[in-house]
Write a protein that holds these residues in place. Structure first.
Motif, PDB file in Angstrom:
ATOM      1  N   ASN A 135      47.148  33.833  50.761  1.00  0.00           N
ATOM      2  CA  ASN A 135      45.818  33.774  50.144  1.00  0.00           C
ATOM      3  C   ASN A 135      44.712  33.773  51.200  1.00  0.00           C
ATOM      4  O   ASN A 135      43.632  33.219  50.978  1.00  0.00           O
ATOM      5  N   ILE A 174      41.174  34.977  50.167  1.00  0.00           N
ATOM      6  CA  ILE A 174      40.498  34.037  49.263  1.00  0.00           C
ATOM      7  C   ILE A 174      39.977  32.836  50.042  1.00  0.00           C
ATOM      8  O   ILE A 174      38.872  32.340  49.789  1.00  0.00           O
ATOM      9  N   SER A 194      41.508  30.781  36.385  1.00  0.00           N
ATOM     10  CA  SER A 194      41.405  31.790  37.440  1.00  0.00           C
ATOM     11  C   SER A 194      42.200  33.039  37.086  1.00  0.00           C
ATOM     12  O   SER A 194      41.752  34.171  37.304  1.00  0.00           O
ATOM     13  N   LYS A 232      38.282  34.118  41.820  1.00  0.00           N
ATOM     14  CA  LYS A 232      38.873  33.672  43.082  1.00  0.00           C
ATOM     15  C   LYS A 232      38.396  32.282  43.488  1.00  0.00           C
ATOM     16  O   LYS A 232      39.118  31.540  44.136  1.00  0.00           O
TER      17      LYS A 232
END
Length: 265
Positions: A23, A26, A71, A77
């Motif tokens: 991730n 993000i 989400s 995000k």
């Protein structure tokens, strides 16, 4: 299996690191929104955490699941990022049984979710502040009219900048408040209740509005709405007088009351 149980912490940490790598994009977006506030809030969770018998893991798991569900459905995000931060807190709690409600509130308020909410509220709050300032100052000086956040005085237009009732000053007040609460807990070796923490957070918001109210009045009286040293000095002075000092006094009234019976030694 025995080896796995003995090294469960290392396995979880490695898994968390892998999750962060996956991730990465993000995390970059989330930290760019407010790196200092988010990092400070997580560190405060580690530093100010206290051992507690409360089953806060259920609270964290519930929040994480709700955030991830929203989400996923809305492709947001920012909510996924917030869930990752809460996951860090959950893992820390599971390892140490320490938890900080002060830090949790900071994490939530510093999230991009709250930023968006506050940005929508800022316009209305600033408009209300300017209208109240107009009503008060019109009794002392000649103000032709007000349009939104623009004051017309003797034919001259004076505009109130976005920093007056801005997010940055609010976050600064929140950080100082969180530090004061944590230091007071360490000093007294007692802990604030959740109600006291929430009440103090509400008080920080109110004090921030009051601080910006008097900041706007001072800027108009001194006709100082351009970005310069005096402009920033006025903002800093109002922040100290109307927010920091009242918070120090309020801390003295909100004595931490939770004693050893609610804390695991």
């Amino acid at each position: 299996m025995k080896v796995l149980n003995q090294n469960i912490k290392y396995v979880v940490i490695i898994g968390l690191i892998f999750l962060f790598v996956v991730n990465y994009s993000i995390l970059v977006v989330g930290f760019n929104s407010d790196f200092f506030g988010i990092v400070f809030s997580v560190l405060l969770f580690f530093i100010g955490g206290r051992k507690t018998t409360l089953k806060v893991n259920y609270l964290l798991i519930g929040l994480i699941l709700i955030l991830e569900f929203i989400s996923f459905r809305l492709h947001t995000k920012s909510l996924h990022f917030l869930a990752l931060m809460l996951l860090v807190c959950l893992i820390y709690y599971e390892f140490t049984k320490k938890f900080s409600f002060i830090a949790l509130i900071c994490i939530l308020l510093f999230s991009t979710v709250f930023n968006k909410f506050f940005e929508h509220m800022t316009t209305e709050i600033k408009q209300a502040l300017c209208e109240n300032v107009y009503v008060v100052l019109n009794n002392f000086i000649n103000i032709d009219r007000i349009e939104g956040v623009n004051f017309y005085i003797n034919g001259a237009k004076i505009s109130i900048d976005t920093a007056c009732m801005g997010l940055a000053m609010f976050k600064t007040g929140l950080l100082i408040g969180a530090i004061l609460l944590t230091l007071e807990e360490r000093k007294q070796k007692l802990y604030f209740s959740v109600f006291q923490i929430v009440s103090f957070s509400v008080a920080v918001v109110v004090l921030n509005i009051i601080s910006n109210y008097f900041r706007i009045i001072t800027l108009i009286l001194l006709n100082c709405t351009e970005e310069n040293i005096l402009h920033h000095a006025i903002g800093l002075i109002c922040f100290i007088i109307y927010q920091v000092i009242p918070m120090l006094l309020l801390i003295r009234l909100l004595k931490p009351k939770n004693v050893e019976m609610n804390v695991v030694q």
